[in-house]
Design an enzyme around this catalytic site. Structure first.
Site, short mmCIF file in Angstrom:
data_model
loop_
_atom_site.label_atom_id
_atom_site.label_comp_id
_atom_site.label_asym_id
_atom_site.label_seq_id
_atom_site.Cartn_x
_atom_site.Cartn_y
_atom_site.Cartn_z
N VAL A 11 -4.89 -4.77 -34.57
CA VAL A 11 -5.99 -5.25 -33.45
C VAL A 11 -7.29 -4.71 -33.50
O VAL A 11 -8.21 -5.54 -33.53
CB VAL A 11 -5.03 -5.15 -32.11
CG1 VAL A 11 -6.08 -5.49 -31.04
CG2 VAL A 11 -3.82 -6.17 -32.09
N THR A 122 -1.63 -4.02 -25.50
CA THR A 122 -0.54 -4.80 -24.17
C THR A 122 -0.04 -3.66 -23.65
O THR A 122 0.76 -2.90 -23.93
CB THR A 122 0.34 -5.66 -24.96
OG1 THR A 122 -0.12 -6.39 -26.03
CG2 THR A 122 1.38 -6.09 -24.11
N LEU A 153 -4.19 -12.42 -30.60
CA LEU A 153 -4.32 -12.84 -32.04
C LEU A 153 -2.83 -12.72 -32.68
O LEU A 153 -2.01 -12.06 -32.28
CB LEU A 153 -5.16 -11.93 -32.80
CG LEU A 153 -4.92 -10.55 -32.98
CD1 LEU A 153 -3.88 -10.05 -33.84
CD2 LEU A 153 -6.28 -9.83 -33.50
N GLU A 155 -0.99 -11.96 -36.27
CA GLU A 155 -1.06 -11.62 -37.51
C GLU A 155 -0.79 -12.73 -38.68
O GLU A 155 -0.07 -13.64 -38.44
CB GLU A 155 0.04 -10.40 -37.94
CG GLU A 155 -0.21 -9.27 -37.02
CD GLU A 155 0.92 -8.05 -37.12
OE1 GLU A 155 1.58 -8.08 -38.13
OE2 GLU A 155 0.97 -7.26 -36.29
N ALA A 255 13.66 -23.12 -35.88
CA ALA A 255 14.96 -22.30 -35.74
C ALA A 255 14.99 -21.42 -36.89
O ALA A 255 14.51 -21.58 -37.89
CB ALA A 255 16.17 -23.34 -35.93
N GLY A 256 15.25 -20.26 -36.78
CA GLY A 256 15.56 -19.25 -37.67
C GLY A 256 16.35 -17.97 -37.41
O GLY A 256 17.16 -18.16 -36.39
N CYS A 263 5.36 -7.39 -31.79
CA CYS A 263 4.97 -7.53 -30.42
C CYS A 263 6.15 -8.21 -29.69
O CYS A 263 6.53 -7.69 -28.70
CB CYS A 263 3.75 -8.57 -30.30
SG CYS A 263 2.29 -7.95 -30.72
N LYS A 266 9.10 -5.68 -28.30
CA LYS A 266 8.84 -4.61 -27.50
C LYS A 266 8.30 -5.27 -26.26
O LYS A 266 8.53 -4.58 -25.03
CB LYS A 266 7.76 -3.48 -27.93
CG LYS A 266 6.45 -4.11 -28.21
CD LYS A 266 5.47 -2.99 -28.77
CE LYS A 266 4.18 -3.42 -28.79
NZ LYS A 266 3.28 -3.89 -27.67
N1 LIG Z 1 -0.26 -6.69 -33.81
C1 LIG Z 1 -0.44 -7.59 -33.20
O1 LIG Z 1 -0.34 -8.50 -33.47
C2 LIG Z 1 -0.98 -7.48 -31.71
C3 LIG Z 1 -1.15 -8.78 -31.18
C4 LIG Z 1 -1.85 -8.72 -29.75
C5 LIG Z 1 -1.91 -7.50 -29.10
N2 LIG Z 1 -1.06 -6.13 -29.80
C6 LIG Z 1 -1.07 -5.22 -28.94
O2 LIG Z 1 -2.16 -4.27 -29.50
C7 LIG Z 1 -2.03 -2.94 -29.47
C8 LIG Z 1 -2.09 -2.23 -30.73
O3 LIG Z 1 -1.41 -2.91 -31.93
P1 LIG Z 1 -1.71 -2.86 -33.38
O4 LIG Z 1 -0.54 -3.73 -33.90
O5 LIG Z 1 -3.14 -2.81 -33.78
O6 LIG Z 1 -1.08 -1.19 -33.47
P2 LIG Z 1 -1.30 -0.44 -34.71
O7 LIG Z 1 0.02 0.62 -34.71
O8 LIG Z 1 -1.24 -1.08 -35.95
O9 LIG Z 1 -2.47 0.58 -34.48
C9 LIG Z 1 -2.68 1.31 -33.48
C10 LIG Z 1 -3.87 2.16 -34.09
O10 LIG Z 1 -4.04 3.35 -32.97
C11 LIG Z 1 -4.35 4.61 -33.78
N3 LIG Z 1 -4.39 5.57 -32.36
C12 LIG Z 1 -3.55 6.13 -31.74
N4 LIG Z 1 -3.94 6.83 -30.59
C13 LIG Z 1 -5.12 6.82 -31.05
C14 LIG Z 1 -6.34 7.87 -30.46
N5 LIG Z 1 -6.14 8.41 -29.36
N6 LIG Z 1 -7.56 7.80 -30.84
C15 LIG Z 1 -7.76 7.10 -32.20
N7 LIG Z 1 -6.99 5.90 -32.73
C16 LIG Z 1 -5.58 6.25 -32.23
C17 LIG Z 1 -3.26 4.79 -34.57
O11 LIG Z 1 -3.46 5.82 -35.57
C18 LIG Z 1 -3.16 3.52 -35.28
O12 LIG Z 1 -3.81 3.27 -36.39
C19 LIG Z 1 -0.67 -2.82 -28.97
O13 LIG Z 1 -0.37 -2.67 -27.54
C20 LIG Z 1 -0.21 -4.42 -29.28
O14 LIG Z 1 1.20 -4.58 -28.69
C21 LIG Z 1 -0.79 -6.48 -30.95
#
Ligand SMILES: NC(=O)c1ccc[n+]([C@@H]2O[C@H](COP(=O)([O-])OP(=O)(O)OC[C@H]3O[C@@H](n4cnc5c(N)ncnc54)[C@H](O)[C@@H]3O)[C@@H](O)[C@H]2O)c1
Length: 434
Positions: A11, A122, A153, A155, A255-256, A263, A266
């Site tokens: 994200v 989130t 968004l 992935e 279906a799958g 996301c 959790k």
């Molecule tokens: N991946 C998705 O498709 C998606 C979509 C919508 C929302 N989200 C939400 O967005 C959030 C992030 O998801 P993600 O998939 O990008 O996670 P991710 O694990 O890919 O990335 C998180 C990053 O944050 C870094 N980090 C953690 N603590 C930190 C700090 N104090 N300072 C600097 N960097 C730090 C980690 O090293 C990691 O690189 C989550 O809450 C997730 O639920 C994710």
């Protein structure tokens, strides 16, 4: 505007690159120094279509920077986004907010002048209040607002989703913060993207309600698929028949093997916990979680049944490991449940995934990784399609049949037609198509 992203994962990196492309000056911060080093060298640590070009362009234009040290980036920022992970807390399924709170403390010590702190992670309802309290405690003098701006968004289609979203949700009561958020998303205003301004708690709940609804929709069609198998119906036609009703909509009715990914699993769990704690349990979501969990085992059983109930000494070729195509993300992928179950039944597993194998190697034991679909199928007793990557959608049937020991295909994504597969001499098992 000067924007700082705390957290440069799926994200943070996509949002940061897209904001830079909108014309803002963006610094992406991550505490994982090796990730930052790779980005500084021009390497993209994740697989997301189009992201390498977007990052490269914006770095070259002097709008996108990477650093492991938040100090300068936060001090100079107009808006600081928190985009760190919020995984399930071990044991109870609540969202683990330790990364969010750690980021808030760090930001608190650094901000100068009026700063908008935007929660893009989130997070359960009330987290914005907690972030605000942390910052106030560390810096009683600070001039700031905490805003909720959940990210929707997907992935695999992340850049398009960020730049052409169905809507943007902004939760704040602070008029200055609202203005700043409007300015940040101004290019989307010009595209007439709906921007919903709401209270912070409502915004936090919107994200969970959206994901839970989608998870429920997938689970619904999966149960209709099971029923279709029993009564001799075709779930794809049922999905089309209901999906053309605008009140239902066609998306998320495939279906799958059950939903997975970083996301839905959790977020459904966390919503369930929030709702229980609030004394307003959401039983539909509790059931969704239970049914989806059981589904992975059901899919493994489908494979066992297709091989006459006995996997001992057999080799199963798995095509696709990631939770969906066009990503390398293996978090909570159905393959992580299905593969060990097949192994426990005595099967040898060989697998191929176009982008997920590097990650999968850390998460799956005793799997032989192949170099392509035919190499994977070589001498196997069956092929199982778990993820519908494009390159599996047009396999050379003749070549596949020659490679396999027995012509058995178990297609957990319904990408082929049963009649066509039978005509090519395969024993073909799919989902919800009797
Ligand atoms: N991946 C998705 O498709 C998606 C979509 C919508 C929302 N989200 C939400 O967005 C959030 C992030 O998801 P993600 O998939 O990008 O996670 P991710 O694990 O890919 O990335 C998180 C990053 O944050 C870094 N980090 C953690 N603590 C930190 C700090 N104090 N300072 C600097 N960097 C730090 C980690 O090293 C990691 O690189 C989550 O809450 C997730 O639920 C994710």
């Amino acid at each position: 505007m000067r924007v700082t992203m705390i957290g440069t994962g799926y994200v943070g990196l996509v949002s940061g690159a897209c904001f830079a492309d909108f014309g803002h000056i963006v610094t992406c911060v991550d505490k994982d120094a090796s990730k930052i080093e790779r980005l500084q060298k021009g390497e993209i640590p994740i697989f997301e279509p189009g992201l390498d070009e977007l990052v490269k362009d914006n770095v070259e234009q002097g709008r996108l920077f990477f650093t492991a040290d938040a100090s300068d980036a936060v001090r100079d920022a107009d808006a600081v986004f928190i985009a760190v992970g919020t995984p399930s807390r071990r044991g109870d399924g609540h969202a683990d907010l330790s990364y969010v709170y750690a980021a808030a403390e760090e930001i608190a010590g650094l901000i100068q002048g009026y700063t908008v702190i935007v929660n893009k992670s989130t997070v359960p309802v009330g987290t914005g209040d907690e972030v605000e309290a942390i910052i106030k405690k560390v810096r009683p003098d600070a001039d700031f607002a905490v805003v909720s701006n959940p990210e929707f968004l997907r992935e695999g289609a992340a850049i398009n989703d960020f730049k052409r979203p169905d809507r943007v949700v902004v939760g704040t009561d602070d008029e200055r913060a609202r203005e700043r958020m409007r300015e940040l998303y101004r290019p989307l205003f010009l595209n007439e993207t709906p921007i919903i301004f709401t209270a912070r708690r409502t915004s936090e709940l919107i994200k969970y309600a959206a994901n839970a609804f989608l998870a429920m929709k997938i689970t619904f069609i999966n149960e209709i698929a099971d029923l279709s198998e029993e009564v001799g119906a075709n779930v794809q036609e049922v999905a089309r028949g209901i999906g053309l009703d605008n009140r239902i909509g066609r998306k998320f009715l495939n279906a799958g093997p059950g939903y997975g990914g970083s996301c839905f699993p959790k977020d459904t769990l966390a919503l369930m916990k929030t709702a229980r704690d609030a004394g307003a349990p959401i039983e539909l979501i509790e059931t969704t979680v239970r049914v989806n969990k059981a589904r992975k085992q059901k899919m493994a059983q489908k494979i066992v049944d297709a091989l006459d109930g006995n996997l001992k000494g057999k080799t199963i070729a798995i095509l696709g490991l990631t939770f969906k195509p066009n990503t390398d993300d293996m978090r909570d992928a159905p393959a992580l449940d299905i593969v060990p179950t097949l192994q426990a039944e005595g099967a040898k597993v060989r697998a191929f995934d176009p982008e997920g194998m590097t990650e999968a190697k850390h998460m799956l034991k005793d799997v032989q990784f192949a170099t392509g679909p035919y190499d994977c199928a070589d001498g196997a007793d069956a092929v199982v399609i778990i993820t519908e990557w494009d390159q599996f959608r047009a396999l050379d049937f003749k070549r596949l049949k020659q490679a396999l020991k027995a012509p058995v295909v178990i297609d957990l994504r319904n990408i082929y037609s049963p009649a066509e597969m039978r005509a090519h001499g395969f024993t073909y098992v799919s989902v919800g198509r009797a």
